[in-house]
Write a protein that holds these residues in place. Structure first.
Motif, short mmCIF file in Angstrom:
data_model
loop_
_atom_site.label_atom_id
_atom_site.label_comp_id
_atom_site.label_asym_id
_atom_site.label_seq_id
_atom_site.Cartn_x
_atom_site.Cartn_y
_atom_site.Cartn_z
N ALA A 42 -5.79 -3.30 -12.41
CA ALA A 42 -5.20 -4.40 -11.95
C ALA A 42 -6.02 -5.74 -12.31
O ALA A 42 -7.28 -5.52 -12.80
CB ALA A 42 -5.39 -4.49 -10.32
N SER A 43 -5.63 -6.91 -12.65
CA SER A 43 -6.14 -7.99 -12.93
C SER A 43 -7.12 -8.66 -11.72
O SER A 43 -6.90 -8.22 -10.57
CB SER A 43 -5.19 -9.07 -13.33
OG SER A 43 -4.49 -9.58 -12.25
N SER A 85 0.81 -1.22 -0.02
CA SER A 85 0.03 -0.07 -0.05
C SER A 85 0.81 1.32 -0.05
O SER A 85 0.60 2.33 -0.49
CB SER A 85 -1.01 0.08 1.15
OG SER A 85 -0.20 0.19 2.44
N THR A 86 2.08 1.25 0.56
CA THR A 86 2.91 2.30 0.53
C THR A 86 3.44 2.62 -0.72
O THR A 86 3.53 3.63 -1.57
CB THR A 86 4.01 2.22 1.74
OG1 THR A 86 3.53 1.61 2.82
CG2 THR A 86 4.89 3.55 1.81
N VAL A 87 4.05 1.36 -1.58
CA VAL A 87 4.95 1.44 -2.94
C VAL A 87 3.79 1.82 -3.78
O VAL A 87 4.08 2.83 -4.63
CB VAL A 87 5.41 0.10 -3.17
CG1 VAL A 87 5.97 0.16 -4.62
CG2 VAL A 87 6.71 -0.27 -2.27
N SER A 88 2.62 1.19 -3.95
CA SER A 88 1.48 1.74 -4.93
C SER A 88 0.28 1.93 -4.12
O SER A 88 -0.44 0.94 -3.89
CB SER A 88 1.49 0.61 -6.06
OG SER A 88 1.20 -0.60 -5.43
N PRO A 89 -0.08 3.02 -4.17
CA PRO A 89 -1.54 3.54 -3.46
C PRO A 89 -2.57 2.85 -4.36
O PRO A 89 -2.53 2.65 -5.27
CB PRO A 89 -1.54 5.03 -3.71
CG PRO A 89 -0.21 5.49 -4.00
CD PRO A 89 0.51 4.37 -4.25
N GLU A 90 -3.93 2.68 -3.43
CA GLU A 90 -4.70 1.55 -3.93
C GLU A 90 -5.63 2.22 -5.15
O GLU A 90 -5.61 1.26 -5.93
CB GLU A 90 -5.89 1.55 -2.72
CG GLU A 90 -6.85 0.63 -2.83
CD GLU A 90 -7.46 0.42 -1.74
OE1 GLU A 90 -8.71 -0.47 -1.59
OE2 GLU A 90 -7.47 1.23 -0.63
N GLU A 91 -5.88 3.20 -5.15
CA GLU A 91 -6.68 4.16 -6.25
C GLU A 91 -5.71 3.88 -7.70
O GLU A 91 -6.50 3.56 -8.85
CB GLU A 91 -7.00 5.52 -6.13
CG GLU A 91 -7.69 5.79 -4.92
CD GLU A 91 -6.70 5.97 -3.63
OE1 GLU A 91 -5.57 6.35 -3.82
OE2 GLU A 91 -7.06 5.89 -2.49
N MET A 101 -7.95 -10.11 -5.86
CA MET A 101 -8.31 -10.79 -5.04
C MET A 101 -7.07 -10.96 -3.79
O MET A 101 -7.51 -10.85 -2.67
CB MET A 101 -8.56 -12.19 -5.69
CG MET A 101 -9.82 -12.40 -6.11
SD MET A 101 -10.06 -13.98 -7.16
CE MET A 101 -9.66 -15.16 -5.82
N ILE A 102 -5.86 -10.92 -4.22
CA ILE A 102 -4.81 -10.92 -3.53
C ILE A 102 -4.84 -9.61 -2.33
O ILE A 102 -4.74 -9.90 -1.32
CB ILE A 102 -3.39 -11.14 -4.11
CG1 ILE A 102 -3.18 -12.16 -4.94
CG2 ILE A 102 -2.34 -10.94 -3.32
CD1 ILE A 102 -2.15 -12.38 -5.59
N TRP A 103 -4.90 -8.47 -3.03
CA TRP A 103 -5.15 -7.28 -2.34
C TRP A 103 -6.24 -7.24 -1.45
O TRP A 103 -6.08 -7.03 -0.08
CB TRP A 103 -5.14 -6.01 -3.44
CG TRP A 103 -5.48 -4.93 -2.78
CD1 TRP A 103 -6.59 -4.13 -2.67
CD2 TRP A 103 -4.74 -4.05 -1.92
NE1 TRP A 103 -6.62 -2.78 -1.87
CE2 TRP A 103 -5.16 -3.00 -1.38
CE3 TRP A 103 -3.37 -4.20 -1.74
CZ2 TRP A 103 -4.66 -2.28 -0.56
CZ3 TRP A 103 -2.53 -3.20 -0.79
CH2 TRP A 103 -3.43 -2.19 -0.32
#
Lengths: 77, 135
Positions: free
Chosen positions: B38-39, B26-32, B44-46
């Motif tokens: 994303a696939s 979540s720090t490296v790539s923000p959720e939005e 699902m992993i997230w």
């Protein structure tokens, strides 16, 4: 109240009794439920046991506590 | 109760890497940013990691509360955490002596820092003065 200042130097005959009974330090430790390190410390005189352990040792060797632990120079035979 | 406590302890330890992974992700790539492109598998992993993070924190709060309330749980947990293995009275005595020494030295350090926390030194003026003396 007057303070009584007595410096005690306690000795014990655990090692002698253990050797008489032909036991190893580990055997004695297992019998009185302590570690071998505690038996070594007791025999060296670097650790004074609790009253409970003193009684356990006395019961194991079938002697009185005052026979097992005594002040230097006041040993009862 | 013991089984439950053991389960909670194991869960907190085993799930910790996933919690750290989730935090790093979540720090490296923000959720939005990444969720839009994303696939399904990544999403699902997230989601799984996020649910794990929520559960982990909830159980952590429960566990910490329990360890404050129940002395037996606190004793068992902290003994395990601090790696205290007292097998007889002499080892308990040694641990007691060590704890006393640690407590007193920590207290002296705390008092030292408490005393020095009342001082504040502003270095800006001092540095300016040093530079001015050179010029």
């Amino acid at each position: 109240m007057p303070r009584i200042e007595v410096k005690l130097t306690l000795n014990n005959c655990i090692q002698e009794l253990r050797i008489t009974k032909n036991l190893t330090q580990q055997d004695l430790a297992d019998a009185v439920d302590v570690t071998r390190g505690t038996i070594i410390a007791l025999e060296k005189g670097s650790y004074n046991p609790s009253l409970e352990l003193a009684f356990r040792l006395a019961i194991f060797f079938k002697v009185g506590v005052e026979e097992l632990f005594f002040e230097e120079g006041t040993r009862r035979e | 109760m013991n089984k439950l406590i053991r389960f909670i302890q194991n869960y907190l330890i085993i799930a910790l890497p996933f919690v750290i992974a989730c935090m790093i992700w979540s720090t490296v790539s923000p959720e939005e940013q990444f969720l839009a492109e994303a696939s399904t598998l990544t999403t699902m992993i997230w989601n799984a990691l996020s649910i794990n993070l929520m559960g982990w924190f909830a159980i952590l709060v429960l566990f910490l509360t329990l360890s404050v309330i129940a002395p037996s749980i606190r004793e068992k947990t902290l003994r395990r955490l601090a790696n205290l293995k007292e097998r007889d009275e002499r080892e308990q005595y040694i641990t007691g002596q060590a704890s006393r020494a640690a407590y007193i030295s920590t207290l002296s350090l705390t008092l030292f820092f408490l005393f020095f926390s009342i001082f504040s030194l502003k270095s800006k003026r001092l540095i300016n003065r040093i530079f001015q003396s050179f010029n």
